[in-house]
Design a protein around this motif. Sequence first.
Motif, PDB file in Angstrom:
ATOM      1  N   ALA A 250      40.271  19.116  33.251  1.00 42.18           N
ATOM      2  CA  ALA A 250      40.083  20.374  32.497  1.00 42.18           C
ATOM      3  C   ALA A 250      41.530  21.195  32.523  1.00 42.18           C
ATOM      4  O   ALA A 250      40.839  22.515  31.975  1.00 42.18           O
TER       5      ALA A 250
ATOM      6  N   ASP B 245      34.570  24.489  34.146  1.00 41.40           N
ATOM      7  CA  ASP B 245      35.575  23.668  33.516  1.00 41.40           C
ATOM      8  C   ASP B 245      36.252  23.125  34.687  1.00 41.40           C
ATOM      9  O   ASP B 245      37.063  22.484  33.927  1.00 41.40           O
TER      10      ASP B 245
ATOM     11  N   VAL C  91      30.393  24.948  28.885  1.00 38.12           N
ATOM     12  CA  VAL C  91      31.448  25.841  28.704  1.00 38.12           C
ATOM     13  C   VAL C  91      32.697  23.654  28.565  1.00 38.12           C
ATOM     14  O   VAL C  91      32.076  22.994  29.335  1.00 38.12           O
TER      15      VAL C  91
ATOM     16  N   THR D  53      35.736  21.991  28.134  1.00 39.69           N
ATOM     17  CA  THR D  53      37.528  21.932  27.659  1.00 39.69           C
ATOM     18  C   THR D  53      37.910  20.568  27.924  1.00 39.69           C
ATOM     19  O   THR D  53      38.038  19.793  28.386  1.00 39.69           O
ATOM     20  N   ASP D  54      39.812  20.828  27.390  1.00 40.75           N
ATOM     21  CA  ASP D  54      40.477  19.845  27.717  1.00 40.75           C
ATOM     22  C   ASP D  54      41.687  20.466  27.834  1.00 40.75           C
ATOM     23  O   ASP D  54      41.861  22.172  28.158  1.00 40.75           O
TER      24      ASP D  54
ATOM     25  N   THR E 202      39.770  25.305  25.135  1.00 39.96           N
ATOM     26  CA  THR E 202      37.866  25.131  25.046  1.00 39.96           C
ATOM     27  C   THR E 202      36.814  26.403  24.629  1.00 39.96           C
ATOM     28  O   THR E 202      36.938  27.055  23.861  1.00 39.96           O
ATOM     29  N   SER E 203      35.604  25.941  25.028  1.00 38.12           N
ATOM     30  CA  SER E 203      34.691  25.713  23.769  1.00 38.12           C
ATOM     31  C   SER E 203      33.838  26.588  24.376  1.00 38.12           C
ATOM     32  O   SER E 203      33.070  26.048  25.730  1.00 38.12           O
TER      33      SER E 203
ATOM     34  N   ARG F 293      43.842  26.917  25.581  1.00 35.52           N
ATOM     35  CA  ARG F 293      43.809  27.140  27.043  1.00 35.52           C
ATOM     36  C   ARG F 293      45.356  27.295  27.778  1.00 35.52           C
ATOM     37  O   ARG F 293      45.304  27.863  28.808  1.00 35.52           O
TER      38      ARG F 293
END
Length: 387
Positions: free
Chosen positions: A4, A83, A134, A136-137, A141-142, A155
Amino acid sequence: MAGAAGLCALLLAGCSGAPTTEGAPETEETPHGYVEGAEETAEPQSRLVLADTTGGEVRLLDLITEEVTELGDVPGVDGIAGDGRFAYLHSSGDGTTDVIDTGVWTVDHGDHYHYYRTDTGHVGALDGSTAPGVVTDTALTSVTGAEGSSLLLDRAGLEDGSVSSLDLLPEPTTTALPFAGGLVSVDADGTVGVVERDGEPGPTMEERCEDPRGAAVTRRGLVVGCAEGALHVTEVDDALDAETLPYPGSGRVESFQHRPGSAVLAALSTDGDAWVLDLAETAWRTLDLDDAVAVTAVGEGAPVLALDGEGTLHSLDPDSGEQTTQAPLVESLDPQAPPALQVDTARAYVNDAEAGLVHEIDYNDDLRVARVFELDIAPHLMIETGR
């Protein structure tokens, strides 16, 4: 959540190295997995973020050194999400979310992992947003609020110590979750589609998702809790496909609990039933346990853990749903604000707010209590990072 964190460009550079050409001056190659400003370690640097909802005090517990660090106060805090690196402490009464960098994370390179640590600190606050979920990558990030709308964060900005939101969504009420290099979107009318990273709309899927709540990313795809069932999104030949997995009983799922990356998910239905979803078989199962207040899944071929209203911890077989062992653990708990169950590859953690403790459990050894951590606060909220 493993994988993450880390800047995308840096990770790509770290995996490829810097080639030299004949006749050019020799340059030092970038070490594999190198992340600027971070120390790479030989093992996960797991930490727990703990918060007291009464006074708002926040603590960081290092599970290797057992050192406890004060992270200041978050007044009115009543929820927490994570995350894998950052903790998101939200205050629903104020409509704000404080973002804290715990300074530890894991990067999943597919066939191996890299573990990192750096400084901790307060990154910033999100006004007008609370964060029960939450996803993410390495790029986005959402942060998705209880009403279903998502706020997208850069991010790289978080990793540099600042909060920067991105305007990529067609509607402010859209739920958007990073997955497979794009964003899986769910509009207010239940339409499921794709939004590219530049904000351009992509294809729409046949499946629908009414009232999305809760999501999880695994090695077998993205899962979203919908009114109709769990929406399972997978990537096939560079395209996304979706399937709805109906719930095994009445009620629905609003959140998923699991070991990061694991393709086995556990959830409590809105009717209080304990369910497990095995994405290898794309099938739900009902667990043989009444009065569960918290549940989580360890992974494929591993037990599902559940805590009941009496404070007893249970280990259940994920295939049969039957109990294999149990152990009394928490003497007093509030069923309306139950403890959390956090799990990694070796241990599980249960916060005990009334006693001011955190219990570390060896779930592979008949739920043996491996360590007990005493705190100077009541740890009502807890998440684990560094995994």
